[in-house]
Motif scaffolding. Structure first.
Motif, PDB file in Angstrom:
ATOM      1  N   ALA A   1      -3.190   3.620  -2.770  1.00 55.17           N
ATOM      2  CA  ALA A   1      -3.309   3.716  -1.304  1.00 55.17           C
ATOM      3  C   ALA A   1      -4.096   2.546  -0.744  1.00 55.17           C
ATOM      4  O   ALA A   1      -4.805   1.854  -1.399  1.00 55.17           O
TER       5      ALA A   1
ATOM      6  N   GLN B   1      -3.760   8.156  -4.918  1.00 52.21           N
ATOM      7  CA  GLN B   1      -5.077   7.544  -4.703  1.00 52.21           C
ATOM      8  C   GLN B   1      -5.214   6.155  -5.310  1.00 52.21           C
ATOM      9  O   GLN B   1      -5.850   5.291  -4.742  1.00 52.21           O
ATOM     10  N   LEU B   2      -4.617   5.924  -6.461  1.00 50.52           N
ATOM     11  CA  LEU B   2      -4.744   4.627  -7.119  1.00 50.52           C
ATOM     12  C   LEU B   2      -4.093   3.483  -6.341  1.00 50.52           C
ATOM     13  O   LEU B   2      -4.458   2.328  -6.520  1.00 50.52           O
TER      14      LEU B   2
ATOM     15  N   ASP C   1       0.041  12.431  -6.463  1.00 50.43           N
ATOM     16  CA  ASP C   1      -1.243  11.820  -6.121  1.00 50.43           C
ATOM     17  C   ASP C   1      -1.071  10.298  -6.059  1.00 50.43           C
ATOM     18  O   ASP C   1      -0.563   9.675  -6.989  1.00 50.43           O
TER      19      ASP C   1
ATOM     20  N   ARG D   1       0.875  -1.183   0.000  1.00 51.48           N
ATOM     21  CA  ARG D   1       0.000   0.000   0.000  1.00 51.48           C
ATOM     22  C   ARG D   1       0.903   1.221   0.000  1.00 51.48           C
ATOM     23  O   ARG D   1       1.771   1.371   0.871  1.00 51.48           O
TER      24      ARG D   1
END
Length: 183
Positions: A183, A180-181, A178, A76
């Motif tokens: 995490a 987000q994909l 970024d 993650r």
């Protein structure tokens, strides 16, 4: 999971911070003892030979290369940072370390350093190997070889992934991407 394949293309080497997606006792201990949100750090770069993003990391299996999709399948992502000070000069020196062992002794010594921090003492890592590295050590050494102006503030064998994450999150040391994909 849809994973873009060109995150680092056209960028200097990126720094990443992560934790495993599944329980890992070493990761759990690192986060527990350091109060950290991440237990691992790594390099992400575009490989012109393979035409994809590659991760260079110090892993329990040794200092190795792995593709980004394989890496994020098991990890993650906590942060991806584009450092303000370009690390390429140091990054290239890390090639000589690929295939070297993971520094388990140094990681054990790091637990004593963390105990000292908890007791408000500054203890040196008593277990230092010149032939093996753990993850945060590889980034500190890269910073030193790249002549990062603040590299001297870190000791390679006594720096945690969280220390580096906190450092690079401070402006103007790095730009957070970024995540987000992943995490």
């Amino acid at each position: 999971m849809n994973i873009p394949t060109a995150i680092s293309q056209g960028k200097p080497t990126l720094l990443g911070f992560s934790t495993p997606r599944r329980f890992n006792p070493v990761s759990w201990l690192v986060r527990r003892f350091t109060g950290s949100e991440c237990s691992h750090c790594f390099f992400l770069y575009w490989d012109d030979d393979f035409k994809c993003d590659m991760v260079l990391e110090s892993h329990e299996l040794g200092f190795r290369l792995i593709t980004w999709p394989r890496f994020v399948a098991n990890n993650r992502i906590v942060a991806l940072i584009e450092p303000t000070h370009v690390l390429e000069q140091g990054f290239l020196k890390l090639g000589a370390w690929v295939g070297s062992a993971y520094d388990f002794q140094g990681l054990f010594g790091q637990s004593l350093v963390q105990l000292g921090r908890w007791l408000k003492r500054k203890w040196r890592n008593p277990s230092q190997s010149s032939q093996a590295m753990f993850c945060s050590e590889s980034i500190v050494r890269c910073m030193q070889w790249a002549e990062h102006p603040e590299a001297a503030t870190f000791s390679p064998k006594e720096t945690t992934p969280q220390d580096l994450l906190a450092f690079y999150r401070e402006s103007p040391r790095g730009k957070a991407l970024d995540i987000q994909l992943w995490a």
